[in-house]
Design a protein around this motif. Structure first.
Motif: not given
Length: 439
Positions: A50-52, A66-75, A98-105
């Motif tokens: 849905i978003m990256r 429905g349900r969604v999963e939220i994930t963070l990318r590690r270094p 705040d016009d920032g980037p998506r914080s999670a996928t």
């Protein structure tokens, strides 16, 4: 355009007509026609992204089903699940604040129906809110981003995800924000779908019962909910800024209707009164658009009455004053609606180019039994005479109201006693019947 009612969920879209029958209905989403495409309900299949993370974000979503999963990318490039969300919760909100980037996928764990909130919609809502609301929202988000970025163990967030989801759903239900967003999204396509229409309520000369003009009143016939109450959808349209397009449509349609009624009745002195909101005056193209529509429809500016409320004069007063002066320079009339109910000071009558005061219906309704209400009506009539302003009495419902207003030398009235708001063809019939009565 103000809310007047007394006198004055989108379903899943079907495939567009003529489209090829899909071979696999479980994996092919329906094709939207141009009007449907304006709607902001999105469908995602299980497994779809849905978003990256780190991509720009131009919208947020309410999860409707429905349900969604939220994930963070590690270094190191691997992903870690930090939460799940279900119906009644919000995702992607950080980027529109705040016009920032998506914080999670965010991925769909199940087939999901999502209701979109665009960045533009959110920005309009913040602009119309108290400035403190916008500041606090951005500060909280900035601090949350900082905590998220500095956290050494992102798993610390997973322990509270269920509690957060429950709290989000509770607050959404309590505030009825989901219903408000859904209504706003449905209103966006109401013009394109021809769900909006106008009714016209006449202004009557009390002395002879003659119709001298009409007020155009916006109505919305929802495809599934039926006729919507103006006192619900007009404030929503104003709060979201959607009123600007709706008012522009209403102004054009009412000018066209006035032109037809003038042609049919032969009465070139008829005028039309249209309601405008503070958001309409915020539009830089406001006056140019109005003048273009008047030229396009062949209506003289003097036949236009701009109805505004006293509350409007509290917002951006100098800007509103400038625009109103320009309207008066073009010979448009300026009417203050619901006069006597909003602003505690009468100084604006000297500051703004007001030509007409509409006495609020509550005073007219009560003046036969309440000495205070009668005193207010008398004071407003006296004030208007001293300042050279026209008066219209709203909410006239009985013969007693008419007789009392006539004795007070009030010249123009509007209300159920004379006529309810009616479609254009019925308004034209009222004019035709009037013409037959003229000797």
């Amino acid at each position: 355009m103000k809310a007047k009612s007394d006198h004055s969920s989108k379903s899943t879209p079907d495939p567009s007509p003529g489209s090829a029958e899909p071979t696999d209905k479980s994996t092919v989403l329906p094709v939207l026609d141009p009007v449907e495409a304006l709607q902001v309900e999105k469908l995602y299949r299980a497994g779809e992204v849905i978003m990256r993370q780190d991509e720009p974000g131009d919208c947020a979503y309410f999860v409707q089903s429905g349900r969604v999963e939220i994930t963070l990318r590690r270094p190191d490039g691997s992903e870690m699940e930090v939460g799940r969300r279900g119906p009644g919760t919000l995702i992607g909100e950080m980027a529109i604040v705040d016009d920032g980037p998506r914080s999670a996928t965010v991925r769909a764990l199940e087939d999901c129906r999502l209701l979109e909130i665009s960045k533009a919609d959110f920005s309009r809502a913040v602009q119309n809110a108290n400035p403190i609301v916008g500041l606090v929202t951005k500060l909280i988000l900035m601090r949350y981003r900082d905590i998220l970025q500095r956290s050494e163990n992102v798993r610390e967030f997973t322990g509270v995800t269920t509690m957060l989801e429950q709290q989000e759903r509770y607050h959404a239900e309590e505030s009825q924000v989901l219903d408000a967003v859904r209504m706003a999204n449905e209103f966006k396509v109401a013009v394109g779908r021809k769900e909006l229409f106008l009714e016209y309520q006449p202004f009557i000369e009390i002395a002879n019962g003659r119709i001298i003009g009409f007020e155009a009143l916006m109505r919305w016939h929802h495809p599934t909910k039926g006729l919507m109450r103006p006192d619900l959808f007009i404030p929503m349209a104003e709060d979201t800024g959607l009123i600007i397009e709706a008012t522009r449509w209403a102004f054009r349609e009412s000018c066209k209707a006035l032109k037809r009624m003038i042609t049919q009745s032969g009465d070139s002195s008829l005028f039309i009164s249209v309601n405008f909101s503070a958001q309409d005056f915020d539009d830089p193209a406001f006056l140019d658009e109005m003048l273009f529509i008047l030229h396009e429809t062949g209506i003289h500016p003097s036949q236009i009455h701009l109805e505004i409320t006293e509350r409007l004069l509290l917002r951006q007063s100098e800007h509103v004053r400038k625009v109103l002066l320009q309207c008066r320079d073009h010979d448009m009339q300026i009417a203050i609606d619901d006069f006597g109910t909003g602003y505690s000071s009468l100084s604006y009558l000297h500051q703004y180019p007001v030509t007409t005061l509409k006495i609020d219906q509550s005073f007219i309704r009560n003046m036969t039994t309440d000495k205070g209400a009668l005193g207010l009506v008398k004071s407003i009539l006296s004030l208007s005479e001293n300042m050279g302003l026209s008066i219209i009495a709203e909410g006239v419902e009985t013969r007693e109201h008419v007789d009392m207003l006539k004795s007070l030398k009030c010249q123009v009235a509007q209300g159920y006693f004379f006529a309810r708001p009616v479609p254009e063809h019925e308004a034209a019939s009222l004019l035709a019947a009037q013409a037959k009565r003229v000797p």
